[in-house]
Design a protein around this motif. Structure first.
Motif, PDB file in Angstrom:
ATOM      1  N   ILE A   1      -8.843   3.788   2.051  1.00  0.00           N
ATOM      2  CA  ILE A   1      -8.084   2.524   2.042  1.00  0.00           C
ATOM      3  C   ILE A   1      -9.074   1.357   1.955  1.00  0.00           C
ATOM      4  CG2 ILE A   1      -6.527   1.006   3.350  1.00  0.00           C
ATOM      5  CD1 ILE A   1      -5.294   3.543   4.620  1.00  0.00           C
TER       6      ILE A   1
ATOM      7  N   VAL B   1       4.793   1.517  -5.410  1.00  0.00           N
ATOM      8  CA  VAL B   1       4.020   0.444  -4.749  1.00  0.00           C
ATOM      9  C   VAL B   1       4.543  -0.930  -5.206  1.00  0.00           C
ATOM     10  CG1 VAL B   1       2.036   0.250  -6.363  1.00  0.00           C
ATOM     11  CG2 VAL B   1       1.718  -0.152  -3.925  1.00  0.00           C
TER      12      VAL B   1
ATOM     13  N   VAL C   1      -9.247  -1.492  -0.877  1.00  0.00           N
ATOM     14  CA  VAL C   1      -9.190  -2.933  -0.577  1.00  0.00           C
ATOM     15  C   VAL C   1     -10.344  -3.656  -1.270  1.00  0.00           C
ATOM     16  CG1 VAL C   1      -9.477  -4.625   1.292  1.00  0.00           C
ATOM     17  CG2 VAL C   1      -7.914  -2.697   1.585  1.00  0.00           C
TER      18      VAL C   1
ATOM     19  N   LEU D   1      -4.085   6.785  -3.585  1.00  0.00           N
ATOM     20  CA  LEU D   1      -3.616   5.621  -2.843  1.00  0.00           C
ATOM     21  C   LEU D   1      -3.463   4.513  -3.871  1.00  0.00           C
ATOM     22  CD1 LEU D   1      -6.170   5.576   0.125  1.00  0.00           C
ATOM     23  CD2 LEU D   1      -4.114   6.935  -0.114  1.00  0.00           C
ATOM     24  N   LYS D   2      -2.407   3.738  -3.747  1.00  0.00           N
ATOM     25  CA  LYS D   2      -2.160   2.672  -4.713  1.00  0.00           C
ATOM     26  C   LYS D   2      -1.908   1.370  -3.965  1.00  0.00           C
ATOM     27  CE  LYS D   2       0.088   6.233  -7.428  1.00  0.00           C
ATOM     28  NZ  LYS D   2       0.243   7.230  -6.351  1.00  0.00           N
ATOM     29  N   MET D   3      -2.424   0.287  -4.541  1.00  0.00           N
ATOM     30  CA  MET D   3      -2.222  -1.013  -3.912  1.00  0.00           C
ATOM     31  C   MET D   3      -1.800  -2.008  -4.967  1.00  0.00           C
ATOM     32  SD  MET D   3      -4.912  -3.066  -1.510  1.00  0.00           S
ATOM     33  CE  MET D   3      -4.433  -2.332   0.054  1.00  0.00           C
TER      34      MET D   3
ATOM     35  N   LEU E   1       0.847  -1.197   0.000  1.00  0.00           N
ATOM     36  CA  LEU E   1       0.000   0.000   0.000  1.00  0.00           C
ATOM     37  C   LEU E   1       0.879   1.242   0.000  1.00  0.00           C
ATOM     38  CD1 LEU E   1      -2.742   1.523   0.477  1.00  0.00           C
ATOM     39  CD2 LEU E   1      -2.375   1.120   2.922  1.00  0.00           C
ATOM     40  N   ASP E   2       0.628   2.128  -0.971  1.00  0.00           N
ATOM     41  CA  ASP E   2       1.372   3.385  -1.068  1.00  0.00           C
ATOM     42  C   ASP E   2       0.366   4.520  -0.896  1.00  0.00           C
ATOM     43  OD1 ASP E   2       2.835   5.596  -1.795  1.00  0.00           O
ATOM     44  OD2 ASP E   2       3.209   4.961  -3.858  1.00  0.00           O
ATOM     45  N   ILE E   3       0.510   5.267   0.192  1.00  0.00           N
ATOM     46  CA  ILE E   3      -0.426   6.352   0.477  1.00  0.00           C
ATOM     47  C   ILE E   3       0.157   7.648  -0.074  1.00  0.00           C
ATOM     48  CG2 ILE E   3      -1.580   7.644   2.319  1.00  0.00           C
ATOM     49  CD1 ILE E   3      -1.651   5.065   3.941  1.00  0.00           C
TER      50      ILE E   3
ATOM     51  N   VAL F   1      -0.860  -5.612   5.038  1.00  0.00           N
ATOM     52  CA  VAL F   1      -0.183  -4.850   3.983  1.00  0.00           C
ATOM     53  C   VAL F   1       1.212  -4.379   4.417  1.00  0.00           C
ATOM     54  CG1 VAL F   1      -2.253  -3.963   2.835  1.00  0.00           C
ATOM     55  CG2 VAL F   1      -1.300  -2.696   4.761  1.00  0.00           C
TER      56      VAL F   1
ATOM     57  N   VAL G   1      -4.397   2.822   8.575  1.00  0.00           N
ATOM     58  CA  VAL G   1      -4.367   1.443   8.049  1.00  0.00           C
ATOM     59  C   VAL G   1      -5.152   0.513   8.985  1.00  0.00           C
ATOM     60  CG1 VAL G   1      -2.882  -0.476   7.355  1.00  0.00           C
ATOM     61  CG2 VAL G   1      -2.166   1.868   6.878  1.00  0.00           C
TER      62      VAL G   1
ATOM     63  N   VAL H   1       3.489  -1.190   3.969  1.00  0.00           N
ATOM     64  CA  VAL H   1       3.111   0.187   3.640  1.00  0.00           C
ATOM     65  C   VAL H   1       4.351   1.088   3.614  1.00  0.00           C
ATOM     66  CG1 VAL H   1       2.468   0.630   6.043  1.00  0.00           C
ATOM     67  CG2 VAL H   1       1.465   2.014   4.280  1.00  0.00           C
TER      68      VAL H   1
END
Ligand SMILES: Nc1ncnc2c1ncn2[C@@H]1O[C@H](COP(=O)(O)OP(=O)(O)OP(=O)(O)O)[C@@H](O)[C@H]1O
Ligand SMILES: [Mg+2]
Length: 400
Positions: free
Chosen positions: A57, A364, A61, A16-18, A9-11, A75, A173, A77
């Protein structure tokens, strides 16, 4: 055998990217899905309103679970923001065993000793990365365990943070009902996703141009040398265009992404863009090019200052690898080459087969790659002395 899944997970300030991956039998990674969600409650890469971020988030998900049919519980992060900083430090201990054999405990102790410098009240060390060990005065040792000595020293780069930033990230998170497998400084994640061992050996810088921040990680002789995060990014270009053309943010963003280019101030055409209400807006592409160049130039000048501090300005044979959403700005590599006087290229995911070619996702994806490398270094020796953990496992006591 149970399938091993990794989720990163990249905030980010903008989104936001997962990324979800399966660890294949041959040890490689198979990317099962990559998803994105607009950000909320994040300022310049730092979670400032955890409840808001948590909702996004949770929605991310749901998207990821639908796409991959994987139930996501945990995750890895990344943590960014300009309050992340690197400190060079030194540690020294006496080798404990009577026969003088350096043990894992000695390495742990010397790494601990290197982390006993003073920080202000709200700061803490996220992770310390050893750059060398010194065994009875012999420098440049990478694997001290098993060698004989009286004195063991180490030089580390300690990545430090502002504790409330980590607290807010963790809160967001956990509030989204996820567990945290580990926390990684964001400039390192991008680097792990892109760099080859050869580039790291030669000396290379990774620059991630995000929306609210620009991060820098410098490697030499395979080791991390420096990390810095500047509180300025591609979103600043949008603001500048909005102010310069006296238009709203969303229109400025469209102009930037549809017409923007570095080295664009040479053109002199008027351009037209259609608005939602059917009207058209006319602007000078030369003026927009000028605005973009000024801001991007400022960012590269700040990066150059960081390189100068290290004595590496114009002195990295492996060059500069750029990623992040800002890397999509046409001609940015050419512009950077001119400003930094170094070879520059746009990064790509190392050893990963993924349909996601977007440079904004390299951070990510790098979280996954770095974590896998961390797991691969299974020998106790390697784990304790070389990698020292890409991943910071959060102390249970930290979790409320
Ligand atoms: N073609 C383009 N030209 C210029 N900028 C672009 C282009 N495409 C995307 N961007 C910019 O990239 C930024 C988003 O990049 P990214 O997803 O890496 O940021 P983020 O991770 O949300 O932010 P940060 O890492 O700073 O917290 C936005 O500012 C967006 O406008
Ligand atoms: Mg980012």
């Amino acid at each position: 055998m149970k399938q091993r899944i990794l989720v990163a997970l990249d905030i980010g300030t903008n989104s936001l990217k997962m990324a979800i991956a399966k660890i294949k039998e041959d040890g490689g990674l198979e990317i099962l899905g990559v998803v994105e969600e607009p950000s909320s409650g994040v300022r310049k890469s730092v979670v400032v309103r955890p409840e808001e971020t948590a909702k996004r988030i949770a929605s991310l998900v749901r998207k990821a679970e639908q796409m991959t049919s994987v139930h996501i519980k945990e995750v890895i992060v990344s943590l960014g923001g300009s309050r992340l900083f690197a400190v060079s430090s030194h540690g020294l201990v006496a080798v404990s065993r009577a026969d003088g054999d350096i043990s894992k405990e000695d390495v742990d102790r010397v790494l601990q000793a290197a982390q006993t410098f003073s920080l202000s009240q709200n700061q803490e060390i996220l992770e310390a990365y050893p750059t060398q060990y010194v065994v009875d005065g012999e420098e440049g040792i990478r694997e001290p365990i098993g060698m004989k000595a009286v004195r063991l020293e180490t030089d580390v780069i300690a990545v430090c943070l502002f504790s409330p930033d980590l607290k807010n990230l963790t809160a967001a998170v956990l509030e989204a009902n996820l567990e945290i497998a580990g926390v990684v400084p964001s400039p390192l994640a991008a680097a792990y996703g892109m760099l080859s061992a050869q580039e790291k050996e030669m000396g290379v810088a990774v620059v991630e141009l995000g929306a609210g921040t620009t991060s820098l990680a410098v490697f030499e002789e395979e080791d991390l040398k420096h990390i810095a995060i500047l509180p300025v990014g591609a979103e600043n270009i949008t603001h500048d265009i909005a102010i310069g053309l006296r238009i709203e943010h969303d229109l400025a963003e469209r102009i930037k992404t549809e017409f923007g280019t570095c080295l664009g101030s040479k053109g002199k055409r008027m351009e037209k863009i259609e608005l939602a209400n059917g009207e058209t807006f006319t602007f000078s592409s030369k003026f927009v090019g000028h605005i973009i160049e000024e801001r991007v130039k400022e960012i590269f000048q700040l990066l150059n200052k960081e390189l100068k501090k290290l004595g590496k300005q114009g002195q990295l044979p492996g060059g500069v690898v750029i990623c992040g959403g800002g890397a999509k700005l046409p001609k940015i590599a050419e512009f950077a080459k001119k400003e930094l006087k170094l070879p520059v290229k746009i990064g790509s995911a190392k050893g990963l087969i993924t349909l996601q070619e977007d440079p904004a996702f390299l951070g990510v994806l790098g979280l996954l790659v770095g974590n896998l490398q961390d797991e691969e270094s299974t020998s106790v020796t390697q784990k304790s002395s070389r990698t020292a953990g890409f991943l910071k496992k959060l102390l249970k006591s930290f979790i409320p």
